[in-house]
Design a protein around this motif. Structure first.
Motif, PDB file in Angstrom:
ATOM      1  N   ARG A 223      62.251 139.802  73.792  1.00 14.84           N
ATOM      2  CA  ARG A 223      63.551 140.289  74.272  1.00 14.84           C
ATOM      3  C   ARG A 223      63.376 140.951  75.648  1.00 14.84           C
ATOM      4  N   GLY A 224      64.508 141.105  76.321  1.00 10.37           N
ATOM      5  CA  GLY A 224      64.484 141.776  77.621  1.00 10.37           C
ATOM      6  C   GLY A 224      64.363 140.833  78.794  1.00 10.37           C
ATOM      7  N   GLY A 231      67.846 123.912  79.300  1.00 14.22           N
ATOM      8  CA  GLY A 231      68.627 124.263  80.474  1.00 14.22           C
ATOM      9  C   GLY A 231      69.690 125.324  80.250  1.00 14.22           C
ATOM     10  N   VAL A 232      69.827 125.817  79.015  1.00 10.35           N
ATOM     11  CA  VAL A 232      70.830 126.835  78.706  1.00 10.35           C
ATOM     12  C   VAL A 232      70.136 128.190  78.617  1.00 10.35           C
ATOM     13  N   PRO A 233      70.651 129.230  79.288  1.00 10.19           N
ATOM     14  CA  PRO A 233      70.044 130.557  79.167  1.00 10.19           C
ATOM     15  C   PRO A 233      70.064 131.037  77.716  1.00 10.19           C
ATOM     16  N   LEU A 234      68.940 131.565  77.276  1.00 12.58           N
ATOM     17  CA  LEU A 234      68.814 132.014  75.888  1.00 12.58           C
ATOM     18  C   LEU A 234      68.267 133.443  75.885  1.00 12.58           C
ATOM     19  N   ALA A 253      69.651 146.306  71.038  1.00 11.51           N
ATOM     20  CA  ALA A 253      70.501 145.128  70.846  1.00 11.51           C
ATOM     21  C   ALA A 253      71.662 145.124  71.845  1.00 11.51           C
ATOM     22  N   TRP A 254      72.208 146.306  72.133  1.00 10.60           N
ATOM     23  CA  TRP A 254      73.274 146.371  73.128  1.00 10.60           C
ATOM     24  C   TRP A 254      72.764 145.962  74.500  1.00 10.60           C
ATOM     25  N   GLU A 255      71.559 146.364  74.837  1.00 13.06           N
ATOM     26  CA  GLU A 255      70.953 145.936  76.103  1.00 13.06           C
ATOM     27  C   GLU A 255      70.828 144.407  76.144  1.00 13.06           C
ATOM     28  N   ASP A 256      70.487 143.806  75.020  1.00 12.31           N
ATOM     29  CA  ASP A 256      70.351 142.340  74.979  1.00 12.31           C
ATOM     30  C   ASP A 256      71.697 141.660  75.198  1.00 12.31           C
ATOM     31  N   LEU A 259      72.468 141.782  78.801  1.00 16.73           N
ATOM     32  CA  LEU A 259      71.662 140.817  79.521  1.00 16.73           C
ATOM     33  C   LEU A 259      72.229 139.405  79.374  1.00 16.73           C
ATOM     34  N   ALA A 260      72.723 139.079  78.186  1.00 17.18           N
ATOM     35  CA  ALA A 260      73.343 137.765  77.981  1.00 17.18           C
ATOM     36  C   ALA A 260      74.588 137.613  78.834  1.00 17.18           C
ATOM     37  N   ARG A 261      75.363 138.662  78.938  1.00 16.56           N
ATOM     38  CA  ARG A 261      76.565 138.612  79.780  1.00 16.56           C
ATOM     39  C   ARG A 261      76.185 138.378  81.245  1.00 16.56           C
ATOM     40  N   GLU A 262      75.131 139.048  81.702  1.00 11.22           N
ATOM     41  CA  GLU A 262      74.669 138.846  83.072  1.00 11.22           C
ATOM     42  C   GLU A 262      74.157 137.423  83.293  1.00 11.22           C
ATOM     43  N   ALA A 263      73.427 136.896  82.293  1.00 12.18           N
ATOM     44  CA  ALA A 263      72.904 135.529  82.445  1.00 12.18           C
ATOM     45  C   ALA A 263      74.044 134.523  82.495  1.00 12.18           C
TER      46      ALA A 263
END
Length: 268
Positions: A223-224, A231-234, A253-256, A259-263
């Motif tokens: 994680r992190g 090809g899809v951000p995971l 988990a909130w940080e993750d 991070l998904a929103r940013e990706a």
């Protein structure tokens, strides 16, 4: 007088009793009519041997169906649309989990969603309702998604998620999935991802991460950072059921999620 007659007379003269067999009674017609006649014994039943069966009957004996080739099965699943894929999952008997399941757990959400969440295996509540992430773990996931403005059922595709599991059937007593079971379900998950074409994938839990990233590393080490699946951000994060037992990791988990929103924003 014959010799026998003279001998009998001499014995009687000596005071000896002479025994002579009684003469047989002549058989009358009424006796013949009442005599019991024994029935003839039934012949023994013929022994039927398989070898004595006609060849055409032997050819009609049921034969075990040939096992389906794994590559052919994978190729067939890779060409299915949503309806065919859902039917295939509902009828799947590729592993022993089909014997104990109550319902298959296909997936839920918008099939054009930008977000896709992949969990591990159905639990008791999921098996009963046929939907992933229900019960307390599902409520926690819904709260996490709501904090990002996301939903599993409301809003435009960019604000909705599609949720699926690596396994479509519940392992008995919620035991860990076996590698062979994950392998049988993998083509279904691959096809779901291919049909949805998500903008970002959130892998929740160890078995989801292992299936998608082919990695046995612990979630804490994965994680992190942003990984890639075809090809899809995971993004790797903890399973909500784990977070219910380990409250301090909710902040991670909130940080993750952030991070998904940013990706997702970076890939758009």
């Amino acid at each position: 007088m014959s010799w026998d007659s003279r001998q009998t007379a001499m014995l009687r003269a000596m005071g000896l009793r002479v025994w002579s067999p009684p003469l047989p009674r002549p058989v009358e017609e009424t006796d013949v009519a009442t005599m019991a006649v024994p029935e003839p014994a039934a012949p023994p039943a013929p022994v039927r041997a398989v070898a004595a069966l006609p060849p055409q009957l032997l050819r009609q004996a049921p034969q075990a169906s040939a096992p389906v080739d794994a590559d052919e099965r994978t190729q067939a699943i890779a060409g299915m649309d949503w309806d065919a894929l859902r039917d295939s999952v509902a009828q799947c008997r590729a592993c022993g989990l089909c014997e104990s399941r109550k319902n298959t757990v296909f997936g839920v959400g918008n099939t054009r969603a930008h977000w896709m969440i992949v969990g591990e295996a159905p639990g008791e509540n999921e098996d009963l309702q046929g939907e992933p992430f229900v019960g307390q773990a599902g409520k926690l996931l819904d709260n996490m998604l709501r904090a990002l403005g996301l939903s599993r059922s409301e809003g435009p595709p960019e604000r909705q998620v599609y949720i699926a599991n690596t396994l479509k059937c519940r392992p008995p007593r919620n035991r860990n999935p076996e590698p062979s079971e994950l392998a049988q379900c993998e083509p279904y998950l691959d096809r779901q991802i291919a049909l949805i074409q998500p903008k970002v994938i959130l892998a929740m839990g160890r078995f989801a991460v292992q299936s998608l990233l082919r990695s046995s590393d612990a979630i804490g080490r994965l994680r992190g950072r942003v990984h890639q699946y075809q090809g899809v951000p995971l993004i790797v994060t903890y399973h909500p059921a784990y977070l219910l037992r380990n409250l301090p990791d909710k902040a991670r988990a909130w940080e993750d999620l952030c991070l998904a929103r940013e990706a997702l924003a970076s890939s758009s």
